[in-house]
Design a protein around this motif. Structure first.
Motif, PDB file in Angstrom:
ATOM      1  N   ARG A  11     -18.622   4.546  30.328  1.00  0.00           N
ATOM      2  CA  ARG A  11     -19.092   3.907  31.572  1.00  0.00           C
ATOM      3  C   ARG A  11     -18.738   2.431  31.623  1.00  0.00           C
ATOM      4  NH1 ARG A  11     -21.571   0.154  32.955  1.00  0.00           N
ATOM      5  NH2 ARG A  11     -22.003  -0.226  30.755  1.00  0.00           N
ATOM      6  N   ARG A  12     -18.264   1.984  32.751  1.00  0.00           N
ATOM      7  CA  ARG A  12     -17.975   0.580  32.958  1.00  0.00           C
ATOM      8  C   ARG A  12     -18.549   0.139  34.299  1.00  0.00           C
ATOM      9  NH1 ARG A  12     -13.923  -1.849  30.490  1.00  0.00           N
ATOM     10  NH2 ARG A  12     -15.253  -3.641  30.994  1.00  0.00           N
ATOM     11  N   ALA A  13     -18.771  -1.164  34.429  1.00  0.00           N
ATOM     12  CA  ALA A  13     -19.212  -1.717  35.715  1.00  0.00           C
ATOM     13  C   ALA A  13     -17.992  -1.844  36.613  1.00  0.00           C
ATOM     14  CB  ALA A  13     -19.873  -3.068  35.503  1.00  0.00           C
ATOM     15  N   LYS A  15     -15.737  -2.990  39.521  1.00  0.00           N
ATOM     16  CA  LYS A  15     -15.645  -4.191  40.360  1.00  0.00           C
ATOM     17  C   LYS A  15     -14.912  -3.909  41.664  1.00  0.00           C
ATOM     18  CE  LYS A  15     -17.426  -6.512  36.903  1.00  0.00           C
ATOM     19  NZ  LYS A  15     -18.645  -7.286  36.873  1.00  0.00           N
ATOM     20  N   GLN A  68     -19.890 -10.426  47.132  1.00  0.00           N
ATOM     21  CA  GLN A  68     -19.287  -9.488  46.176  1.00  0.00           C
ATOM     22  C   GLN A  68     -18.824  -8.225  46.920  1.00  0.00           C
ATOM     23  OE1 GLN A  68     -20.846  -9.424  42.001  1.00  0.00           O
ATOM     24  NE2 GLN A  68     -22.733 -10.059  43.022  1.00  0.00           N
ATOM     25  N   GLN A  70     -18.068  -5.224  46.012  1.00  0.00           N
ATOM     26  CA  GLN A  70     -18.615  -3.904  45.658  1.00  0.00           C
ATOM     27  C   GLN A  70     -19.692  -3.460  46.639  1.00  0.00           C
ATOM     28  OE1 GLN A  70     -18.487  -6.664  43.727  1.00  0.00           O
ATOM     29  NE2 GLN A  70     -18.957  -6.170  41.605  1.00  0.00           N
ATOM     30  N   CYS A 148     -21.693   0.227  39.760  1.00  0.00           N
ATOM     31  CA  CYS A 148     -21.822  -1.146  39.288  1.00  0.00           C
ATOM     32  C   CYS A 148     -23.289  -1.545  39.398  1.00  0.00           C
ATOM     33  CB  CYS A 148     -20.956  -2.104  40.111  1.00  0.00           C
ATOM     34  SG  CYS A 148     -20.943  -3.778  39.414  1.00  0.00           S
ATOM     35  N   PRO A 149     -23.948  -1.816  38.255  1.00  0.00           N
ATOM     36  CA  PRO A 149     -25.307  -2.359  38.330  1.00  0.00           C
ATOM     37  C   PRO A 149     -25.195  -3.807  38.770  1.00  0.00           C
ATOM     38  CG  PRO A 149     -24.572  -2.315  36.040  1.00  0.00           C
ATOM     39  CD  PRO A 149     -23.451  -1.756  36.867  1.00  0.00           C
ATOM     40  N   MET A 150     -26.119  -4.252  39.608  1.00  0.00           N
ATOM     41  CA  MET A 150     -25.974  -5.614  40.137  1.00  0.00           C
ATOM     42  C   MET A 150     -27.320  -6.302  40.329  1.00  0.00           C
ATOM     43  SD  MET A 150     -23.122  -4.920  43.116  1.00  0.00           S
ATOM     44  CE  MET A 150     -22.662  -6.638  43.262  1.00  0.00           C
ATOM     45  N   ASP A 151     -27.353  -7.581  39.978  1.00  0.00           N
ATOM     46  CA  ASP A 151     -28.492  -8.409  40.403  1.00  0.00           C
ATOM     47  C   ASP A 151     -28.014  -9.772  40.928  1.00  0.00           C
ATOM     48  OD1 ASP A 151     -27.899  -9.838  38.118  1.00  0.00           O
ATOM     49  OD2 ASP A 151     -29.825  -9.461  37.128  1.00  0.00           O
ATOM     50  N   GLY A 152     -26.721  -9.833  41.230  1.00  0.00           N
ATOM     51  CA  GLY A 152     -26.161 -11.069  41.766  1.00  0.00           C
ATOM     52  C   GLY A 152     -26.333 -11.137  43.274  1.00  0.00           C
ATOM     53  N   MET A 172     -32.950  -4.207  41.349  1.00  0.00           N
ATOM     54  CA  MET A 172     -31.505  -4.360  41.190  1.00  0.00           C
ATOM     55  C   MET A 172     -30.793  -3.450  42.184  1.00  0.00           C
ATOM     56  SD  MET A 172     -31.121  -2.240  37.595  1.00  0.00           S
ATOM     57  CE  MET A 172     -29.336  -2.331  37.498  1.00  0.00           C
ATOM     58  N   ARG A 186     -13.003  -4.646  27.996  1.00  0.00           N
ATOM     59  CA  ARG A 186     -14.410  -5.021  27.783  1.00  0.00           C
ATOM     60  C   ARG A 186     -14.537  -6.449  27.289  1.00  0.00           C
ATOM     61  NH1 ARG A 186     -18.184  -1.022  27.830  1.00  0.00           N
ATOM     62  NH2 ARG A 186     -17.503   1.122  27.540  1.00  0.00           N
TER      63      ARG A 186
HETATM   64  C1  LIG Z   1     -28.864  -6.172  35.445  1.00  0.00           C
HETATM   65  C2  LIG Z   1     -27.376  -6.270  35.655  1.00  0.00           C
HETATM   66  C3  LIG Z   1     -26.890  -7.068  36.678  1.00  0.00           C
HETATM   67  C4  LIG Z   1     -25.525  -7.149  36.923  1.00  0.00           C
HETATM   68  N1  LIG Z   1     -25.076  -7.847  37.999  1.00  0.00           N
HETATM   69  C5  LIG Z   1     -23.770  -7.780  38.324  1.00  0.00           C
HETATM   70  C6  LIG Z   1     -23.297  -8.366  39.525  1.00  0.00           C
HETATM   71  O1  LIG Z   1     -24.055  -8.920  40.321  1.00  0.00           O
HETATM   72  N2  LIG Z   1     -21.964  -8.290  39.785  1.00  0.00           N
HETATM   73  C7  LIG Z   1     -21.086  -7.655  38.953  1.00  0.00           C
HETATM   74  O2  LIG Z   1     -19.902  -7.609  39.259  1.00  0.00           O
HETATM   75  N3  LIG Z   1     -21.513  -7.084  37.807  1.00  0.00           N
HETATM   76  C8  LIG Z   1     -22.829  -7.124  37.492  1.00  0.00           C
HETATM   77  N4  LIG Z   1     -23.264  -6.500  36.341  1.00  0.00           N
HETATM   78  C9  LIG Z   1     -22.296  -5.813  35.478  1.00  0.00           C
HETATM   79  C10 LIG Z   1     -22.077  -6.553  34.161  1.00  0.00           C
HETATM   80  O3  LIG Z   1     -21.290  -7.689  34.387  1.00  0.00           O
HETATM   81  C11 LIG Z   1     -21.425  -5.587  33.193  1.00  0.00           C
HETATM   82  O4  LIG Z   1     -22.259  -4.455  33.040  1.00  0.00           O
HETATM   83  C12 LIG Z   1     -21.183  -6.233  31.831  1.00  0.00           C
HETATM   84  O5  LIG Z   1     -20.251  -7.265  31.929  1.00  0.00           O
HETATM   85  C13 LIG Z   1     -20.667  -5.241  30.812  1.00  0.00           C
HETATM   86  O6  LIG Z   1     -19.526  -4.575  31.312  1.00  0.00           O
HETATM   87  P1  LIG Z   1     -19.453  -2.978  31.391  1.00  0.00           P
HETATM   88  O7  LIG Z   1     -20.689  -2.513  32.128  1.00  0.00           O
HETATM   89  O8  LIG Z   1     -18.201  -2.675  32.131  1.00  0.00           O
HETATM   90  O9  LIG Z   1     -19.445  -2.468  29.985  1.00  0.00           O
HETATM   91  C14 LIG Z   1     -24.626  -6.446  36.091  1.00  0.00           C
HETATM   92  C15 LIG Z   1     -25.126  -5.661  35.043  1.00  0.00           C
HETATM   93  C16 LIG Z   1     -26.474  -5.558  34.834  1.00  0.00           C
HETATM   94  C17 LIG Z   1     -26.978  -4.661  33.741  1.00  0.00           C
END
Ligand SMILES: Cc1cc2nc3c(=O)[nH]c(=O)nc-3n(C[C@H](O)[C@H](O)[C@H](O)COP(=O)(O)O)c2cc1C
Length: 202
Positions: A11-13, A15, A68, A70, A148-152, A172, A186
């Protein structure tokens, strides 16, 4: 490796989502159904999933989320919210399938555990949504989709856009859809012994 371990490890976030991809209703429902199997303390199921599919609404939210992409390009934006007062809203319904004595026992425990403890009520909502968010992300993987998990984002502004009830909190986002490009390499992991301690902190 089992499929679950494979899904966790890969799993990856995401973008960049494919803005053309539309998630079939049945698939979205199946993913949300899986997410609600995440555990909650006393089974109070205090997570609420606000599913934003409308493109205009996602555009408004994007403006409150550092622009953003996404937020707008995903197939569904799930705003994970906690119902902070779930514990006092007819708690017998959380145990409706249990024998009456068990149900009554839990209703009493729920009240005595949460009543007057504002911080615990809130923290519990955050815990529940975090677990549900991850379950949702794993379920998405099982359906060949990315997240993509996000809190931005500005929590106050988004609360206004989605008409957040006063006794709810946004925890979130999980953006859900089909990735448009491969993820960057990564960032890197801490060594395991930097995050794991045994028995007590040294
Ligand atoms: C609580 C939380 C908030 C996050 N907020 C954002 C965000 O706002 N924008 C974004 O692009 N990624 C966001 N991410 C993704 C992280 O940047 C990403 O999970 C981290 O760099 C590790 O990368 P991976 O999930 O691909 O392994 C968030 C992840 C978490 C867990």
């Amino acid at each position: 490796m089992s499929e679950i371990l494979q899904a966790i490890a890969s799993r990856r976030a995401t973008k960049h989502f494919d803005p053309e991809y539309q998630i079939p209703e049945a698939e979205l429902t199946a993913i949300l159904e899986a997410a609600r199997h995440a555990p909650t303390a006393f089974n109070i199921q205090n997570y609420r999933f606000l599913v934003v599919r409308d493109r205009e609404q996602r555009r408004r939210i994007r403006a409150a989320a550092w622009d953003q992409p996404q937020v707008e390009d995903c197939a569904a934006l799930i705003v994970m919210c906690a119902d902070i007062k779930a514990w006092e809203k007819d708690p017998a319904r959380y145990w409706k399938d249990a024998p009456e004595s068990v149900r009554e026992g839990y209703v009493g425990m729920i009240r005595s555990y949460y009543e007057g403890r504002e911080q615990v009520q809130r923290d519990e909502g955050i815990r529940s949504c975090g677990l549900a968010a991850y379950a949702l992300m794993m379920a998405a993987s099982a359906h060949g989709l990315q997240t993509c998990p996000m809190d931005g984002f500005d929590f106050g502004q988004v609360g206004e856009i989605i008409n957040l009830p006063v006794d709810h909190e946004i925890v979130m986002f999980v953006a859900l859809g089909r990735e448009a490009s491969s993820p960057r390499p990564r960032g890197g992991f801490l060594p395991l012994d930097a995050v794991v301690q045994y028995d007590c902190f040294s």
